[in-house]
Design an enzyme around this catalytic site. Structure first.
Site, short mmCIF file in Angstrom:
data_model
loop_
_atom_site.label_atom_id
_atom_site.label_comp_id
_atom_site.label_asym_id
_atom_site.label_seq_id
_atom_site.Cartn_x
_atom_site.Cartn_y
_atom_site.Cartn_z
N SER A 178 2.10 -1.26 2.01
CA SER A 178 3.55 -0.55 2.38
C SER A 178 3.31 0.82 1.94
CB SER A 178 4.52 -1.34 1.73
OG SER A 178 4.57 -1.03 0.11
N ASP A 179 4.04 1.53 2.74
CA ASP A 179 4.25 3.00 2.18
C ASP A 179 5.15 2.77 0.82
OD1 ASP A 179 4.50 5.41 1.91
OD2 ASP A 179 4.72 6.24 4.14
N TRP A 180 5.29 3.73 0.20
CA TRP A 180 6.14 3.69 -1.17
C TRP A 180 7.45 3.76 -0.78
CZ3 TRP A 180 1.16 3.36 -1.31
CH2 TRP A 180 0.46 3.43 -2.53
N GLY A 181 8.03 2.64 -1.07
CA GLY A 181 9.77 2.54 -0.70
C GLY A 181 9.81 2.18 0.58
N GLY A 182 8.71 1.49 1.41
CA GLY A 182 9.27 1.00 2.74
C GLY A 182 9.17 -0.49 2.97
#
Length: 737
Positions: free
Chosen positions: A263-267
């Site tokens: 995941s992207d950070w916060g995704g």
């Protein structure tokens, strides 16, 4: 320290215990990796499996200490290895040994049009990552250049899917040759920073497959990339980090991707969707660390305790977790548990010079009337350098690509070093951008700092330029917010900080002016007819200033070509012409479909400032006649297209020969031409080489969104060979039977 010590003790005990018995299959590197994965999986508890699926710190994920399976460590850095940060914070850990080499931004790499440069880039940055004990490099980025306002365009490889596809393959292979996983990003349709966390992209299937997915597909099927990062935005109403269509249907089923989706950070936003819709590893869900949740925020991630509870309740099948862990184990065996991977190297002169070579090959000479460049030091004795970007560090800021570098050569530094005492160099700032703590953390903004008066700076520059033999202007964008920076898009296509006015005023008092744009994006140039020479210098990394100075002084002949169109005005880009950027904060519609960049320019017959593929040289190249091995072609045939290229000038130079193909008649609307081949060659004065392209029926295919297949239609196809999308030197035809 306690945590690290206990891990070492546990691992040593485990290995010691194993030594007294038969070595488990998963530790035996002579065994097939699939067999090792299955053996390790059978030995893991449910709790251990779930822990592997989420972060344990800002940039690491859990291993299984009981079994001697180590953690995975990641690093931001499509352009260099990020400084070490604190366990749970974005703040730097203040190490003294983590100052990296900054490599050019990926727009500059794409502008080389040279897969060998991409291989050198990947190998070099992979060595830096390996030395720093990073197992996953969070890059490269291959999102398509849809609008010049996108704040992260500098991290990507331009507007054309074929160019991006050919350049990303050797980059990935170079990184992974070091036993470090590349993580191609952001999958997919992450083409703006405004509302990036939730905007839902509405796009037809044909544009998705023909424009926005090919570079990712090449990364998977041709480069064998070991990990992919999901995007922040939505597609079909689902977050891209857990998206049934993108991750399960296309990536894992159709493309047979065997790596890890990170995941992207916060995704990540939902436990059941993250579990079932293709995500494998959840990172950075709460990017402010332990302030979320209880004693350990990481246990509260969507793929942590909430997932464990749902599995135990029978709400989520354990098979989905087993699939994630299989992929993670495979990546671990490929990277941190690969005893044969090299040691790497860090901060070396070799890497700095590699970056310089890449930058020199990517810098684009856009305009050079009256051959004002290269600088003739036999005639020019007084040089006035104007512009903040001549002396501003560009490796800081910009979001996740911000770097702590060993050193950075500015253009002013590079000019002084290369020109020495051959000419007088006077520097005046001319304009100034606001200082920000985010962009300029070292030093911090001085107490009582006041920005200089722009009118005074303007007048100082005009006065200095009046009697100069040549004025070298360095401007463009920087890494401030709303410039070339993650998190926000640009607010205007024009140059910021009053630069357009400044350039025009300088041109009034001195006609010998060279404008060098430092940016990762196209910019408007209302002053284009007022200046004789323009250079696109990009963000060139550690050796940027030396590379630019080499081009301006003629020590290196420019050979870069634009990886994107530079249009006259913002409305000439289809994402703006058709009124669908940045959307309505809920949805954004890609009404232009497949017609982006030069495809749109060709269709609309628009003029540009500089077309896709454009780039001048200090020498000239003559194109001969096309030769085609067969004018008729059946499916699965291969044909060769060749053309002689001669250096008709007086100095050695490189030329990128570009092959475009156009479908003369089709039941589906197609672009007038599409890039299907390119070759960069170096020629001595008077030397001639034959450039040859091998073409298969893949070059003629389009995506039929009704049948959901790639296919061709018989008929005539036009062959174009040229020096840019708008500088076609030779044409021919092929009939597909």
């Amino acid at each position: 320290m306690k945590k690290i010590t206990s891990l070492i003790a546990c691992t040593c005990f485990t290995i010691s215990a194993f030594a007294q018995t038969v070595k488990p299959v998963y530790l035996d590197e002579s065994q097939p990796i699939e067999k090792r994965v299955e053996d390790a999986l059978t030995r893991m508890t449910l709790e251990e499996k779930v822990k592997m699926c989420h972060a344990q710190s800002k940039f690491s994920s859990y291993g299984v200490p009981r079994l001697g399976i180590p953690e995975l460590w990641m690093s931001d850095g499509p352009h260099g290895i990020r400084e070490e940060v604190l366990w749970d914070e974005w703040n730097g850990a203040h190490w003294t040994s983590d100052s990296c080499i900054a490599f050019p931004a990926l727009t500059c790499l794409a502008a080389t049009w040279d897969p060998q440069m991409a291989a050198l880039y990947g190998k070099s940055i992979g060595e830096e990552a390996r030395y720093r004990k990073k197992d996953v490099l969070l890059g490269p980025g291959v999102n398509i250049y849809r609008t010049p306002l996108n704040g992260r365009n500098f991290e990507y490889m331009g507007e054309d899917p074929f160019l991006s596809s050919r350049m990303v393959i050797p980059y990935i292979q170079g990184v992974q040759s070091n036993g470090v996983a590349a993580c191609v990003k952001h999958f997919a349709l992450n083409n703006q920073e405004i509302d990036r966390g939730h905007i839902n992209v509405i796009i037809d299937d044909r544009a998705l497959h023909e424009i926005y997915l090919p570079a990712f597909k090449a990364a998977v099927q041709e480069a064998g990339v070991w990990s992919i990062m999901g995007a922040y935005n939505q597609y079909k109403g689902q977050q891209c980090c857990h998206n049934q269509y993108l991750l399960n249907d296309i990536l894992k089923q159709d493309w047979q991707f065997d790596g890890v989706v990170i995941s992207d950070w916060g995704g990540v936003h939902n436990t059941e969707q993250a579990a079932n819709f293709g995500l494998d590893l959840e990172m950075g869900t709460w990017t402010d660390g332990l302030s979320q949740g209880k004693a350990n925020a990481y246990d509260n991630y969507y793929l942590a305790d909430p997932l464990l509870k749902k599995i135990k309740k029978g709400e989520i099948n354990i098979k989905v977790v087993d699939d994630k862990v299989r992929r993670l184990l495979k990546m671990i065996f490929r990277t941190v548990m690969n005893s044969q991977r090299p040691w790497g190297s860090f901060g070396t002169e070799e890497h700095a010079l590699a970056g310089r070579t890449i930058a020199e090959n990517g810098i684009v000479l856009l305009k050079n009337d009256k051959n004002i460049l290269p600088i003739n030091l036999n005639k020019i004795k007084k040089i006035v350098v104007v512009g903040e970007n001549a002396n501003k560090r560009m490796t800081l800021g910009g979001g996740s690509s911000s770097l702590k570098v060993k050193y950075e050569i500015t253009p002013l530094d590079g000019l002084k070093k290369q020109i020495g005492n051959l000419a007088e160099i006077i520097y005046v700032k001319g304009y100034v951008s606001p200082l920000t703590e985010k962009r300029d953390p070292k030093p911090k903004i001085p107490v009582g700092y006041k920005e200089p008066n722009p009118e005074i700076l303007l007048q100082e520059a005009i006065n200095a330029a009046k009697d100069a033999d040549i004025v070298l202007y360095f401007g463009g964008l920087n890494k401030n917010e709303n410039q070339d920076s993650e998190g926000n898009d640009r607010k205007s296509y024009n140059l910021p900080y009053g630069q357009d006015r400044l350039i025009s005023e300088l041109a009034k008092v001195n006609k010998n002016i060279v404008v060098t744009i430092i940016s990762g994006n196209a910019v408007a140039m209302p002053w284009i007819k007022e200046v004789p020479a323009i250079v696109e210098g990009w963000f060139g990394g550690t050796e940027s200033g030396n590379a630019i100075a080499s081009i301006l002084t003629g020590k290196v002949n420019p050979s870069g070509k634009l990886p994107m169109t530079i249009a006259e005005k913002l409305e000439d880009y289809p994402s703006h012409a058709l009124g669908e950027y940045p959307g309505d904060h809920v949805n954004v519609r890609y009404n232009e479909g497949i017609f982006i960049g030069y495809r749109w320019i060709d269709k609309q017959k628009k003029q540009t400032l500089f077309p896709f593929g454009h780039g001048l040289s200090y020498t000239t190249f003559d194109y001969g006649k096309i030769k085609i091995s067969s004018k008729q072609m059946k499916n699965n045939d291969k044909i060769t297209i060749s053309i002689p290229i001669k250096n008709s000038g007086k100095i050695k130079g490189k030329e990128t020969v570009q092959l475009y193909i156009g479908d003369e008649k089709c039941s589906f609307e197609r672009p007038i031409k599409e890039l299907k081949g390119f070759s960069k060659i170096e020629l001595n004065p008077g030397e001639e080489k034959i450039v040859t392209f091998e073409i298969t029926d893949e070059a003629f295919k389009f995506y039929d969104d009704k049948q959901k297949i790639w296919r061709t239609e018989p008929g005539k196809f036009k062959i174009y060979i040229g020096a840019s999308s708008n500088d076609i030197r030779e044409t021919s035809e092929i009939t597909l039977l």
